[in-house]
Scaffold this motif. Structure first.
Motif, PDB file in Angstrom:
ATOM      1  N   LEU A   1      74.240  57.410  89.377  1.00  0.00           N
ATOM      2  CA  LEU A   1      75.321  58.252  88.890  1.00  0.00           C
ATOM      3  C   LEU A   1      76.513  57.355  88.587  1.00  0.00           C
ATOM      4  O   LEU A   1      76.944  56.581  89.439  1.00  0.00           O
ATOM      5  CB  LEU A   1      75.731  59.292  89.937  1.00  0.00           C
ATOM      6  N   CYS A   2      77.004  57.453  87.380  1.00  0.00           N
ATOM      7  CA  CYS A   2      78.228  56.756  86.986  1.00  0.00           C
ATOM      8  C   CYS A   2      79.326  57.811  86.956  1.00  0.00           C
ATOM      9  O   CYS A   2      79.411  58.608  86.018  1.00  0.00           O
ATOM     10  CB  CYS A   2      78.065  56.111  85.613  1.00  0.00           C
ATOM     11  N   ALA A   3      80.122  57.862  88.015  1.00  0.00           N
ATOM     12  CA  ALA A   3      81.198  58.840  88.131  1.00  0.00           C
ATOM     13  C   ALA A   3      82.443  58.260  87.458  1.00  0.00           C
ATOM     14  O   ALA A   3      82.885  57.166  87.807  1.00  0.00           O
ATOM     15  CB  ALA A   3      81.475  59.168  89.598  1.00  0.00           C
TER      16      ALA A   3
ATOM     17  N   PHE B   1      80.729  62.444  84.242  1.00  0.00           N
ATOM     18  CA  PHE B   1      79.658  61.647  84.814  1.00  0.00           C
ATOM     19  C   PHE B   1      78.636  61.292  83.750  1.00  0.00           C
ATOM     20  O   PHE B   1      78.531  61.955  82.723  1.00  0.00           O
ATOM     21  CB  PHE B   1      78.950  62.400  85.956  1.00  0.00           C
ATOM     22  N   ILE B   2      77.899  60.233  84.033  1.00  0.00           N
ATOM     23  CA  ILE B   2      76.719  59.876  83.255  1.00  0.00           C
ATOM     24  C   ILE B   2      75.639  59.543  84.274  1.00  0.00           C
ATOM     25  O   ILE B   2      75.857  58.734  85.183  1.00  0.00           O
ATOM     26  CB  ILE B   2      76.964  58.659  82.336  1.00  0.00           C
ATOM     27  N   LEU B   3      74.500  60.184  84.148  1.00  0.00           N
ATOM     28  CA  LEU B   3      73.363  59.898  85.008  1.00  0.00           C
ATOM     29  C   LEU B   3      72.416  59.012  84.212  1.00  0.00           C
ATOM     30  O   LEU B   3      71.994  59.383  83.114  1.00  0.00           O
ATOM     31  CB  LEU B   3      72.681  61.201  85.430  1.00  0.00           C
ATOM     32  N   ILE B   4      72.137  57.826  84.742  1.00  0.00           N
ATOM     33  CA  ILE B   4      71.322  56.860  84.013  1.00  0.00           C
ATOM     34  C   ILE B   4      70.107  56.436  84.816  1.00  0.00           C
ATOM     35  O   ILE B   4      70.060  56.619  86.036  1.00  0.00           O
ATOM     36  CB  ILE B   4      72.134  55.600  83.619  1.00  0.00           C
ATOM     37  N   GLU B   5      69.157  55.848  84.130  1.00  0.00           N
ATOM     38  CA  GLU B   5      67.992  55.210  84.738  1.00  0.00           C
ATOM     39  C   GLU B   5      68.168  53.711  84.540  1.00  0.00           C
ATOM     40  O   GLU B   5      68.440  53.262  83.425  1.00  0.00           O
ATOM     41  CB  GLU B   5      66.726  55.693  84.034  1.00  0.00           C
TER      42      GLU B   5
ATOM     43  N   LEU C   1      75.337  48.474  82.485  1.00  0.00           N
ATOM     44  CA  LEU C   1      75.388  49.637  81.595  1.00  0.00           C
ATOM     45  C   LEU C   1      76.717  50.389  81.761  1.00  0.00           C
ATOM     46  O   LEU C   1      77.338  50.795  80.786  1.00  0.00           O
ATOM     47  CB  LEU C   1      74.208  50.569  81.864  1.00  0.00           C
ATOM     48  N   ALA C   2      77.151  50.562  82.999  1.00  0.00           N
ATOM     49  CA  ALA C   2      78.390  51.301  83.268  1.00  0.00           C
ATOM     50  C   ALA C   2      79.612  50.568  82.731  1.00  0.00           C
ATOM     51  O   ALA C   2      80.597  51.198  82.343  1.00  0.00           O
ATOM     52  CB  ALA C   2      78.533  51.547  84.765  1.00  0.00           C
ATOM     53  N   SER C   3      79.543  49.243  82.676  1.00  0.00           N
ATOM     54  CA  SER C   3      80.693  48.473  82.200  1.00  0.00           C
ATOM     55  C   SER C   3      80.990  48.731  80.728  1.00  0.00           C
ATOM     56  O   SER C   3      82.088  48.451  80.255  1.00  0.00           O
ATOM     57  CB  SER C   3      80.465  46.975  82.423  1.00  0.00           C
ATOM     58  N   LYS C   4      80.023  49.291  80.020  1.00  0.00           N
ATOM     59  CA  LYS C   4      80.198  49.573  78.599  1.00  0.00           C
ATOM     60  C   LYS C   4      80.633  51.013  78.323  1.00  0.00           C
ATOM     61  O   LYS C   4      80.822  51.403  77.171  1.00  0.00           O
ATOM     62  CB  LYS C   4      78.897  49.263  77.855  1.00  0.00           C
ATOM     63  N   ILE C   5      80.794  51.807  79.369  1.00  0.00           N
ATOM     64  CA  ILE C   5      81.265  53.184  79.193  1.00  0.00           C
ATOM     65  C   ILE C   5      82.704  53.116  78.682  1.00  0.00           C
ATOM     66  O   ILE C   5      83.555  52.480  79.313  1.00  0.00           O
ATOM     67  CB  ILE C   5      81.186  53.974  80.522  1.00  0.00           C
ATOM     68  N   PRO C   6      82.989  53.726  77.539  1.00  0.00           N
ATOM     69  CA  PRO C   6      84.333  53.615  76.959  1.00  0.00           C
ATOM     70  C   PRO C   6      85.469  54.010  77.906  1.00  0.00           C
ATOM     71  O   PRO C   6      86.540  53.423  77.874  1.00  0.00           O
ATOM     72  CB  PRO C   6      84.258  54.536  75.740  1.00  0.00           C
ATOM     73  N   MET C   7      85.252  54.967  78.777  1.00  0.00           N
ATOM     74  CA  MET C   7      86.303  55.399  79.709  1.00  0.00           C
ATOM     75  C   MET C   7      86.667  54.320  80.712  1.00  0.00           C
ATOM     76  O   MET C   7      87.705  54.407  81.361  1.00  0.00           O
ATOM     77  CB  MET C   7      85.874  56.668  80.441  1.00  0.00           C
TER      78      MET C   7
ATOM     79  N   GLU D   1      82.602  54.701  89.124  1.00  0.00           N
ATOM     80  CA  GLU D   1      81.885  54.465  90.383  1.00  0.00           C
ATOM     81  C   GLU D   1      80.397  54.560  90.071  1.00  0.00           C
ATOM     82  O   GLU D   1      79.946  55.546  89.502  1.00  0.00           O
ATOM     83  CB  GLU D   1      82.263  55.519  91.426  1.00  0.00           C
ATOM     84  N   VAL D   2      79.647  53.530  90.426  1.00  0.00           N
ATOM     85  CA  VAL D   2      78.201  53.513  90.207  1.00  0.00           C
ATOM     86  C   VAL D   2      77.538  53.663  91.567  1.00  0.00           C
ATOM     87  O   VAL D   2      77.789  52.868  92.477  1.00  0.00           O
ATOM     88  CB  VAL D   2      77.754  52.200  89.531  1.00  0.00           C
ATOM     89  N   ARG D   3      76.696  54.695  91.683  1.00  0.00           N
ATOM     90  CA  ARG D   3      76.062  54.952  92.971  1.00  0.00           C
ATOM     91  C   ARG D   3      74.611  55.387  92.760  1.00  0.00           C
ATOM     92  O   ARG D   3      74.346  56.254  91.943  1.00  0.00           O
ATOM     93  CB  ARG D   3      76.814  56.059  93.702  1.00  0.00           C
TER      94      ARG D   3
END
Length: 121
Positions: free
Chosen positions: A4-6, A81-85, A95-101, A108-110
Motif C-alpha cells: 500500500l502506497c499511502a 492510496f495506490i495498491l501495487i504488486e 515505484l512509489a518514488s515516481k508517484i507524482p504526489m 508511506e509504503v507498507r
C-alpha cells in the motif's frame, strides 16, 4: 507481494496550487497509474475526499463510538492510496518514488498482510 502506497498531503499546500498546476498533477497521476497498469504493478488506486468528511469509529465493550473527522490531529492527512504488486520493498519504494504526489506530500509504503480464517482444531 502487495504494498500500500499511502499518499499524505498538507491541504494548505494543495490549495496553493493554481488550477493549471492542479490539472497537471491530476493528469500526471492518472498517467502514472496507467504506467503501473502496463507494467503489471497496478492493483487499485483512489484519491480521498478531505479528512473532514471522515468518521473514526471504535467498538469497546460492545459499544460503538463514532467521531467526526480523522482520529489523529496532524498537519498532513491521508489524501489517497495506490495498491501495487512488487517483488520486494526495494521495488515498491522505487515505484512509489515516481508517484507524482511525492513532490507535494509524502508516500508511506507498507506491505499488506495476509490473514487466514482457518481455525485450529
Amino acid at each position: 507481494m502487495r504494498y500500500l502506497c499511502a499518499v499524505y498531503l498538507e491541504l494548505k499546500d494543495m490549495e496553493k496550487l493554481s488550477a493549471a498546476e492542479g490539472a497537471a498533477l491530476n493528469r500526471d497521476s492518472i498517467a502514472y497509474d496507467e504506467e503501473l497498469q502496463r507494467s503489471g504493478h497496478y492493483i487499485a488506486s483512489d484519491p480521498l475526499q478531505r479528512a473532514t468528511t471522515a468518521k473514526t469509529l471504535r467498538v469497546r465493550k460492545g459499544k460503538l463510538s463514532v467521531m467526526d473527522g480523522p482520529f489523529a490531529e496532524t498537519k498532513e492527512q491521508l489524501g489517497g492510496f495506490i495498491l501495487i504488486e512488487a517483488k520486494d520493498m526495494d521495488e515498491a519504494v522505487e515505484l512509489a518514488s515516481k508517484i507524482p504526489m511525492a513532490k507535494h506530500g509524502s508516500i508511506e509504503v507498507r506491505p499488506t498482510m495476509k490473514i487466514s480464517a482457518k481455525t485450529k482444531s
